[in-house]
Scaffold this motif. Structure first.
Motif, PDB file in Angstrom:
ATOM      1  N   THR A   1       1.020  -1.279  -0.179  1.00  0.00           N
ATOM      2  CA  THR A   1       0.062  -0.033   0.017  1.00  0.00           C
ATOM      3  C   THR A   1       0.967   1.195  -0.017  1.00  0.00           C
ATOM      4  OG1 THR A   1       0.001   0.129   2.475  1.00  0.00           O
ATOM      5  CG2 THR A   1      -1.788  -1.359   1.371  1.00  0.00           C
ATOM      6  N   ASP A   2       0.278   2.399  -0.306  1.00  0.00           N
ATOM      7  CA  ASP A   2       0.842   3.802  -0.375  1.00  0.00           C
ATOM      8  C   ASP A   2       0.924   4.348   1.053  1.00  0.00           C
ATOM      9  OD1 ASP A   2      -1.609   4.645  -0.325  1.00  0.00           O
ATOM     10  OD2 ASP A   2      -1.390   5.704  -2.367  1.00  0.00           O
ATOM     11  N   GLU A   3       1.320   5.535   1.005  1.00  0.00           N
ATOM     12  CA  GLU A   3       1.187   6.386   2.216  1.00  0.00           C
ATOM     13  C   GLU A   3      -0.141   6.646   2.965  1.00  0.00           C
ATOM     14  OE1 GLU A   3       0.885   9.299  -1.022  1.00  0.00           O
ATOM     15  OE2 GLU A   3       2.036   7.374  -0.715  1.00  0.00           O
ATOM     16  N   LEU A   4      -1.089   6.463   1.950  1.00  0.00           N
ATOM     17  CA  LEU A   4      -2.612   6.536   2.473  1.00  0.00           C
ATOM     18  C   LEU A   4      -3.334   5.469   2.616  1.00  0.00           C
ATOM     19  CD1 LEU A   4      -3.390   9.843   0.343  1.00  0.00           C
ATOM     20  CD2 LEU A   4      -2.814   9.843   2.748  1.00  0.00           C
ATOM     21  N   GLY A   5      -2.525   4.226   2.648  1.00  0.00           N
ATOM     22  CA  GLY A   5      -3.055   2.996   2.828  1.00  0.00           C
ATOM     23  C   GLY A   5      -4.019   2.467   1.417  1.00  0.00           C
ATOM     24  N   ARG A   6      -3.550   3.055   0.220  1.00  0.00           N
ATOM     25  CA  ARG A   6      -4.218   2.591  -0.843  1.00  0.00           C
ATOM     26  C   ARG A   6      -3.489   1.583  -1.626  1.00  0.00           C
ATOM     27  NH1 ARG A   6      -4.881   8.586  -3.340  1.00  0.00           N
ATOM     28  NH2 ARG A   6      -2.415   8.217  -2.887  1.00  0.00           N
ATOM     29  N   ASP A   7      -4.266   0.692  -2.127  1.00  0.00           N
ATOM     30  CA  ASP A   7      -3.615  -0.514  -2.838  1.00  0.00           C
ATOM     31  C   ASP A   7      -2.802  -0.500  -3.885  1.00  0.00           C
ATOM     32  OD1 ASP A   7      -3.170  -3.514  -3.084  1.00  0.00           O
ATOM     33  OD2 ASP A   7      -4.664  -3.599  -4.507  1.00  0.00           O
ATOM     34  N   LEU A   8      -1.491  -0.722  -3.906  1.00  0.00           N
ATOM     35  CA  LEU A   8      -0.677  -0.118  -4.961  1.00  0.00           C
ATOM     36  C   LEU A   8      -1.010  -1.024  -6.317  1.00  0.00           C
ATOM     37  CD1 LEU A   8       3.106   0.284  -3.695  1.00  0.00           C
ATOM     38  CD2 LEU A   8       1.465   1.860  -4.959  1.00  0.00           C
ATOM     39  N   LEU A   9      -1.362  -2.180  -6.317  1.00  0.00           N
ATOM     40  CA  LEU A   9      -1.692  -2.811  -7.337  1.00  0.00           C
ATOM     41  C   LEU A   9      -3.080  -2.543  -8.179  1.00  0.00           C
ATOM     42  CD1 LEU A   9      -1.559  -5.450  -9.493  1.00  0.00           C
ATOM     43  CD2 LEU A   9      -2.739  -6.910  -7.839  1.00  0.00           C
ATOM     44  N   SER A  10      -3.864  -2.175  -7.284  1.00  0.00           N
ATOM     45  CA  SER A  10      -5.246  -1.659  -7.959  1.00  0.00           C
ATOM     46  C   SER A  10      -4.936  -0.209  -8.644  1.00  0.00           C
ATOM     47  CB  SER A  10      -6.272  -1.357  -6.808  1.00  0.00           C
ATOM     48  OG  SER A  10      -6.486  -2.801  -6.260  1.00  0.00           O
TER      49      SER A  10
ATOM     50  N   LEU B   1       4.375   8.622  -8.571  1.00  0.00           N
ATOM     51  CA  LEU B   1       5.657   8.775  -8.574  1.00  0.00           C
ATOM     52  C   LEU B   1       5.930   9.843  -7.510  1.00  0.00           C
ATOM     53  CD1 LEU B   1       7.605   7.826 -11.619  1.00  0.00           C
ATOM     54  CD2 LEU B   1       7.832   6.626  -9.599  1.00  0.00           C
ATOM     55  N   ALA B   2       5.226  11.114  -7.957  1.00  0.00           N
ATOM     56  CA  ALA B   2       5.442  12.371  -7.364  1.00  0.00           C
ATOM     57  C   ALA B   2       4.784  12.332  -5.858  1.00  0.00           C
ATOM     58  CB  ALA B   2       4.433  13.605  -7.968  1.00  0.00           C
ATOM     59  N   SER B   3       3.755  11.870  -5.579  1.00  0.00           N
ATOM     60  CA  SER B   3       3.174  11.600  -4.342  1.00  0.00           C
ATOM     61  C   SER B   3       4.166  10.716  -3.306  1.00  0.00           C
ATOM     62  CB  SER B   3       1.854  11.032  -4.245  1.00  0.00           C
ATOM     63  OG  SER B   3       1.642   9.861  -4.741  1.00  0.00           O
ATOM     64  N   ALA B   4       4.831   9.718  -3.949  1.00  0.00           N
ATOM     65  CA  ALA B   4       5.626   8.758  -2.993  1.00  0.00           C
ATOM     66  C   ALA B   4       7.189   9.138  -2.874  1.00  0.00           C
ATOM     67  CB  ALA B   4       5.377   7.609  -3.776  1.00  0.00           C
ATOM     68  N   ARG B   5       7.465  10.254  -3.553  1.00  0.00           N
ATOM     69  CA  ARG B   5       9.100  10.603  -3.530  1.00  0.00           C
ATOM     70  C   ARG B   5       9.368  10.835  -2.119  1.00  0.00           C
ATOM     71  NH1 ARG B   5       8.442  15.987  -6.959  1.00  0.00           N
ATOM     72  NH2 ARG B   5       6.846  17.226  -5.682  1.00  0.00           N
ATOM     73  N   ASP B   6       8.453  11.369  -1.231  1.00  0.00           N
ATOM     74  CA  ASP B   6       9.067  11.753   0.076  1.00  0.00           C
ATOM     75  C   ASP B   6       9.429  10.078   1.029  1.00  0.00           C
ATOM     76  OD1 ASP B   6       8.917  14.076  -0.301  1.00  0.00           O
ATOM     77  OD2 ASP B   6       6.998  14.394   0.351  1.00  0.00           O
ATOM     78  N   TYR B   7       8.849   9.143   0.382  1.00  0.00           N
ATOM     79  CA  TYR B   7       8.858   7.834   1.067  1.00  0.00           C
ATOM     80  C   TYR B   7       9.692   6.943   0.690  1.00  0.00           C
ATOM     81  CZ  TYR B   7       4.689  10.141   2.832  1.00  0.00           C
ATOM     82  OH  TYR B   7       3.691  10.772   3.369  1.00  0.00           O
ATOM     83  N   ILE B   8      10.748   7.246  -0.259  1.00  0.00           N
ATOM     84  CA  ILE B   8      11.666   6.487  -1.006  1.00  0.00           C
ATOM     85  C   ILE B   8      12.614   5.788  -0.105  1.00  0.00           C
ATOM     86  CG2 ILE B   8      13.254   8.440  -1.669  1.00  0.00           C
ATOM     87  CD1 ILE B   8      13.676   7.073  -4.399  1.00  0.00           C
ATOM     88  N   GLU B   9      12.846   6.347   1.071  1.00  0.00           N
ATOM     89  CA  GLU B   9      13.861   5.569   1.919  1.00  0.00           C
ATOM     90  C   GLU B   9      13.305   4.514   2.680  1.00  0.00           C
ATOM     91  OE1 GLU B   9      16.128   8.618   4.163  1.00  0.00           O
ATOM     92  OE2 GLU B   9      17.037   9.424   2.172  1.00  0.00           O
ATOM     93  N   ARG B  10      12.174   4.880   3.133  1.00  0.00           N
ATOM     94  CA  ARG B  10      11.688   3.633   3.755  1.00  0.00           C
ATOM     95  C   ARG B  10      10.548   3.033   3.380  1.00  0.00           C
ATOM     96  NH1 ARG B  10       7.051   5.832   7.312  1.00  0.00           N
ATOM     97  NH2 ARG B  10       6.594   8.067   6.581  1.00  0.00           N
ATOM     98  N   ALA B  11      10.173   3.172   2.259  1.00  0.00           N
ATOM     99  CA  ALA B  11       9.148   2.388   1.460  1.00  0.00           C
ATOM    100  C   ALA B  11       9.352   2.501   0.005  1.00  0.00           C
ATOM    101  CB  ALA B  11       7.802   2.929   1.724  1.00  0.00           C
ATOM    102  N   TRP B  12      10.535   1.750  -0.268  1.00  0.00           N
ATOM    103  CA  TRP B  12      11.085   1.661  -1.757  1.00  0.00           C
ATOM    104  C   TRP B  12       9.858   1.307  -2.596  1.00  0.00           C
ATOM    105  CZ3 TRP B  12      10.527  -2.881  -4.099  1.00  0.00           C
ATOM    106  CH2 TRP B  12      10.416  -3.967  -3.523  1.00  0.00           C
ATOM    107  N   TRP B  13       8.914   0.378  -2.457  1.00  0.00           N
ATOM    108  CA  TRP B  13       8.166  -0.154  -3.473  1.00  0.00           C
ATOM    109  C   TRP B  13       7.009   0.924  -3.695  1.00  0.00           C
ATOM    110  CZ3 TRP B  13       8.624  -1.256   1.912  1.00  0.00           C
ATOM    111  CH2 TRP B  13       7.323  -0.954   2.558  1.00  0.00           C
ATOM    112  N   VAL B  14       6.921   1.834  -3.118  1.00  0.00           N
ATOM    113  CA  VAL B  14       6.003   2.863  -3.360  1.00  0.00           C
ATOM    114  C   VAL B  14       6.360   3.871  -4.620  1.00  0.00           C
ATOM    115  CG1 VAL B  14       4.761   5.041  -2.588  1.00  0.00           C
ATOM    116  CG2 VAL B  14       5.220   3.316  -0.992  1.00  0.00           C
ATOM    117  N   VAL B  15       7.694   3.981  -4.812  1.00  0.00           N
ATOM    118  CA  VAL B  15       8.143   4.432  -5.958  1.00  0.00           C
ATOM    119  C   VAL B  15       8.562   3.680  -6.856  1.00  0.00           C
ATOM    120  CG1 VAL B  15      10.234   6.003  -6.515  1.00  0.00           C
ATOM    121  CG2 VAL B  15       9.087   6.403  -4.335  1.00  0.00           C
ATOM    122  N   SER B  16       9.543   2.432  -6.461  1.00  0.00           N
ATOM    123  CA  SER B  16      10.036   1.631  -7.496  1.00  0.00           C
ATOM    124  C   SER B  16       8.965   0.869  -8.324  1.00  0.00           C
ATOM    125  CB  SER B  16      10.638   0.532  -6.624  1.00  0.00           C
ATOM    126  OG  SER B  16      11.663   0.950  -5.882  1.00  0.00           O
TER     127      SER B  16
END
Length: 308
Positions: free
Chosen positions: A89-98, A261-276
């Motif tokens: 999931t992302d920073e707001l708890g939304r499913d990334l695959l969806s 990508l823009a909304s997840a760039r602040d979490y790249i260090e602790r949640a790599w999957w959100v950006v990768s």
């Protein structure tokens, strides 16, 4: 002396004519399938198109639904992952695959719409520039040269900044950026075809200017334009992602790969999957389209499609 009459023998039916050459579609597929990378790209893009068309049924969750108890949940194969969130999931708890599946709809829509909006005017302007090389050609080509002198992304950013962010303005800006390539390519192809014998024969037969442009010459210029459209499709996806990353494209919470990508760039260090994962999706899609473009070039170019 008795004479016996022999019954007349029925003549053997004529053998059906043997097809010496394969059908154009079969010949195209044979040339295209020689490029294994192009076939792999086609299979991947068919999967992306399937997910885009049937996103409401393929996606396991609503892309905008927030699961507050599962913020930045890692993918299911990592420690702390959940089976219900395959890619996390992302920073707001939304499913990334969806969100990736629904984002493919917008990315493909932007790519297809921008290619059509630049291809059709580009062909028309290129035909006019080719058929009127002294009257209208110079002014059209100088305008295209001015547009090519500006960096494509900078020009797109300037257009969106003037018109305002949003889906429609993003499509329009990307179409304007890709217009000069179609104009120049069409003009070059037309200039090469105008001296052919079949064009001279059509002129002597009394063909009018519209028939010469759209019926006689244009079909023989479509092969390079199809390849260029394929390459522009991948560039449009990249440009849309870049505009979304800068906050000038599709606006959140609408799922789009660049916006993700823009909304997840602040979490790249602790949640790599959100950006990768969005970045990997863009990479694979653009790579697949470019491989398909190589296959189309090999299949449509008469100098290459016969090479084994």
């Amino acid at each position: 002396m008795n004479t016996t009459t022999q019954p007349l023998r029925a003549e053997a039916p004529l053998a059906e004519p043997v097809a010496l050459y394969p059908s154009p579609l079969k010949e195209f597929w044979q040339a295209f399938s020689r490029n294994k990378g192009a076939v792999g790209g086609l299979l991947f893009m068919l999967l992306v198109v399937f997910c885009a068309l049937f996103a409401p049924w393929v996606a396991p969750h609503n892309p905008s639904e927030q699961y507050r108890d599962f913020l930045l949940t890692p993918p299911m194969w990592l420690e702390g992952g959940q089976a219900q969130f395959i890619l996390g999931t992302d920073e707001l708890g939304r499913d990334l695959l969806s969100r990736l599946i629904h984002g493919s709809r917008l990315s493909l829509l932007i790519g297809l719409s921008s290619v059509l909006l630049s291809l059709l005017p580009g062909i028309l302007l290129g035909l006019v520039a080719g058929f009127f090389p002294r009257l209208l050609g110079p002014s059209i080509m100088r305008l295209m040269d001015i547009m090519l002198a500006l960096p494509s992304l900078l020009l797109a950013v300037a257009i969106v900044a003037i018109l305002g962010p949003g889906l429609n303005n993003t499509v329009f800006a990307i179409a304007i950026v890709h217009l000069p390539a179609y104009v120049r390519l069409t003009r070059a192809a037309v200039m090469g075809e105008l001296n052919r014998d079949y064009v001279t024969a059509a002129r002597l037969a009394g063909a009018g200017l519209p028939r010469l442009m759209f019926v006689t010459v244009l079909p023989n210029c479509m092969a390079p334009l199809i390849v260029q459209a394929t390459m522009s499709f991948s560039s449009a996806i990249l440009d849309a992602a870049a505009l979304g990353f800068l906050g000038l494209g599709v606006q959140p919470p609408t799922p789009e790969w660049g916006t993700m990508l823009a909304s997840a760039r602040d979490y790249i260090e602790r949640a790599w999957w959100v950006v990768s994962l969005p970045g990997l999706t863009i990479l694979l899609s653009v790579l697949a389209i470019n491989l398909m473009g190589d296959g189309l070039r090999d299949a449509l170019d008469p100098k290459l499609k016969n090479a084994v």
